[in-house]
Design an enzyme around this catalytic site. Structure first.
Site, mmCIF file in Angstrom:
data_model
loop_
_atom_site.group_PDB
_atom_site.id
_atom_site.type_symbol
_atom_site.label_atom_id
_atom_site.label_comp_id
_atom_site.label_asym_id
_atom_site.label_seq_id
_atom_site.Cartn_x
_atom_site.Cartn_y
_atom_site.Cartn_z
ATOM 1 N N LYS A 41 0.442 -1.005 0.095
ATOM 2 C CA LYS A 41 -0.228 -0.011 0.240
ATOM 3 C C LYS A 41 1.287 1.133 0.026
ATOM 4 C CE LYS A 41 -0.723 -0.508 4.892
ATOM 5 N NZ LYS A 41 -1.326 -0.442 6.286
ATOM 6 N N HIS A 168 -5.551 -7.506 12.634
ATOM 7 C CA HIS A 168 -4.069 -7.897 12.390
ATOM 8 C C HIS A 168 -3.331 -6.420 13.964
ATOM 9 C CE1 HIS A 168 -0.841 -5.344 11.189
ATOM 10 N NE2 HIS A 168 -1.350 -3.789 10.897
ATOM 11 N N ARG A 224 2.066 -11.069 6.571
ATOM 12 C CA ARG A 224 1.586 -10.082 5.964
ATOM 13 C C ARG A 224 2.485 -9.054 5.801
ATOM 14 N NH1 ARG A 224 -3.092 -10.485 8.432
ATOM 15 N NH2 ARG A 224 -2.650 -7.601 9.833
ATOM 16 N N TYR A 268 10.839 31.482 3.682
ATOM 17 C CA TYR A 268 9.444 32.402 3.510
ATOM 18 C C TYR A 268 9.552 32.464 5.161
ATOM 19 C CZ TYR A 268 7.853 30.823 -0.893
ATOM 20 O OH TYR A 268 8.234 30.245 -2.090
ATOM 21 N N CYS A 313 10.945 24.604 1.324
ATOM 22 C CA CYS A 313 9.905 25.442 0.625
ATOM 23 C C CYS A 313 9.271 24.061 0.191
ATOM 24 C CB CYS A 313 10.881 26.437 0.189
ATOM 25 S SG CYS A 313 11.682 27.550 -0.125
ATOM 26 N N MET A 314 8.091 24.461 -0.539
ATOM 27 C CA MET A 314 7.536 23.629 -1.526
ATOM 28 C C MET A 314 8.593 22.426 -2.397
ATOM 29 S SD MET A 314 4.354 22.982 -3.770
ATOM 30 C CE MET A 314 3.329 23.182 -2.472
ATOM 31 N N ASP A 315 9.482 22.805 -2.777
ATOM 32 C CA ASP A 315 10.292 22.140 -3.843
ATOM 33 C C ASP A 315 11.638 22.626 -3.477
ATOM 34 O OD1 ASP A 315 8.260 22.266 -5.830
ATOM 35 O OD2 ASP A 315 8.588 24.446 -5.748
HETATM 36 C C1 LIG Z 1 -3.208 -5.322 8.012
HETATM 37 C C2 LIG Z 1 -2.309 -4.955 7.481
HETATM 38 N N1 LIG Z 1 -1.308 -5.708 7.532
HETATM 39 C C3 LIG Z 1 0.151 -5.607 7.518
HETATM 40 C C4 LIG Z 1 0.701 -4.435 7.213
HETATM 41 C C5 LIG Z 1 2.379 -4.518 7.258
HETATM 42 O O1 LIG Z 1 2.687 -4.356 8.444
HETATM 43 P P1 LIG Z 1 4.721 -4.013 8.691
HETATM 44 O O2 LIG Z 1 4.671 -2.934 7.942
HETATM 45 O O3 LIG Z 1 4.332 -3.683 10.017
HETATM 46 O O4 LIG Z 1 4.629 -4.961 8.637
HETATM 47 C C6 LIG Z 1 -0.013 -3.484 7.284
HETATM 48 C C7 LIG Z 1 0.793 -2.163 7.825
HETATM 49 O O5 LIG Z 1 0.247 -0.671 8.254
HETATM 50 C C8 LIG Z 1 -1.337 -3.850 7.415
HETATM 51 O O6 LIG Z 1 -2.427 -2.210 7.839
#
Ligand SMILES: Cc1ncc(COP(=O)(O)O)c(C=O)c1O
Length: 373
Positions: A41, A168, A224, A268, A313-315
């Site tokens: 993600k 989780h 995971r 700024y 700054c932004m950039d």
């Molecule tokens: C639902 C879920 N599973 C697994 C993970 C992976 O966690 P980590 O980066 O601590 O391995 C995340 C990350 O936030 C998560 O939201």
């Protein structure tokens, strides 16, 4: 915006060490002796979602986990056919596309079951779901005592296949905490309840990076993982094994270097005023790239730490330099130069946030360059 191009091409760029990712996957596969769902993600923890997903699948990862369906869509458009789980919510409109794309969904409530079931039945299809149990994080999911009820409700509605069950952990990065043991106990309760009713989801997963290393009893049959594969290593306690390697380096080139006279205000808000003739450098890196406007920033040039002066700054950001350097001189924002280093965990302390927050907010406009160190 991900490029495989030459680093000479960019004013600022992020180097992703592919061999470190491969190393970390191999290490975790050997340690856990079970398949990995790599959580990609937020643009693959800032490393480039499609690129790192492809690499990871070649490196032995089985599943990909994303927060939103749009991320799964991007992976499918990139030609990735591996199993993908959406860990967060999807809208009714997205359910249909997800089913068509063979993307698995998280089932965390009766409302969700009704929405998914209705769409799936309209299509004459089955949606694959992973039932989410809230064992203590206080986020998505049903209580362990309600997991069987939700599973049976979903199966009765039809159009739903319970392919997995997961939860989780809230405290796994904080060492051996009582809550982690309680979460495992609650998760086992949910699994036993389902098993007692003859429901045996194929994929059972609880461990994140920290738990996969430090809590073998949280592993079940799939880990995971995100942060330790992406090289975010030192945790609050319980350091990771030294075999795991850092992945990300952020570099830039000096844009300008000028002597500014005493009393010249910088940036700024003019929060820094030169006290004598000072050499002030400019780098093409700003908060629009993910470099936070927080006092105390430093970067590396010529193997030395130099302070950022004035507001980011932004950039662009301004540096106080010890001597003149030509335009194009390499500056390290995150990484190692000579004997000096600035790691994500150093920024985490300075910016008072998490390592994941830092990588997730690295802007997509900074090109990612894939290297083997
Ligand atoms: C639902 C879920 N599973 C697994 C993970 C992976 O966690 P980590 O980066 O601590 O391995 C995340 C990350 O936030 C998560 O939201």
């Amino acid at each position: 915006m991900n490029h495989n191009g030459n680093v000479e091409s960019y004013p600022t760029w992020i180097e992703v060490d592919v061999s470190a990712i491969e190393n970390n996957i191999k290490y975790m596969l050997d340690l856990t002796q079970q398949p990995i769902m790599l959580v990609v993600k937020a643009n693959g923890y800032g490393m480039g979602i499609s690129e790192v997903s492809k690499l990871a699948l070649q490196g032995g990862v089985t599943w990909l986990g994303v927060a939103r369906y749009v991320e799964a869509r991007e992976l499918r458009l990139a030609g990735i056919t591996a199993p993908i789980l959406v860990l967060g919510m999807v809208t009714a409109c997205e359910v249909e596309e997800a089913i068509r794309d063979h993307v698995s969904l998280t089932l965390y409530s009766r409302e969700m079951a009704e929405m998914v079931s209705e769409r799936a039945r309209q299509m004459g299809a089955k949606a694959a779901v992973h039932l989410k149990v809230d064992t203590g994080l206080g986020r998505l999911g049903v209580f362990a005592e309600d997991a069987l009820d939700l599973a049976q409700y979903a199966l009765k509605l039809g159009g739903i296949e319970i392919e997995g069950i997961y939860s989780h952990l809230a405290m796994a990065v904080y060492g051996d905490q009582p809550l982690t043991h309680l979460q495992i106990k609650r998760f086992n309760y949910a699994l036993d309840a389902l098993a007692g009713a003859g429901i045996h989801p194929r994929w059972v997963h609880l461990a994140n990076s920290a738990a996969a290393v430090h809590h073998p009893d949280a592993r079940y049959n799939l880990s995971r993982l995100g942060s330790n594969i992406f090289g975010m290593l030192p945790r609050v306690v319980d350091p990771y094994p030294p075999e795991l390697r850092r992945v990300l380096t952020w570099k830039a080139r000096l844009a300008s270097c000028r002597v500014l006279p005493a009393g010249w205000g910088i940036g700024y808000g003019q929060t820094y005023i030169t006290s004598s003739d000072e050499l002030i450098g400019v780098i093409p890196v700003g908060y629009g790239d993910g470099f936070r406007r927080i006092p105390g920033n430093e970067v590396l040039i010529d193997g030395q730490r130099v302070p950022v002066v004035g507001n980011v700054c932004m950039d662009q950001s301004m540096l106080k330099l010890p001597r003149p350097y030509p335009m194009g001189t390499e500056v390290v924002i995150i990484g190692v130069q000579g004997s000096q280093s600035i790691f994500i965990d150093d920024l985490m302390k300075r910016w008072n946030t998490s390592e994941e927050d830092i990588v997730a907010t690295l802007s997509a406009r900074v090109p990612r360059v894939y290297v083997r160190n």
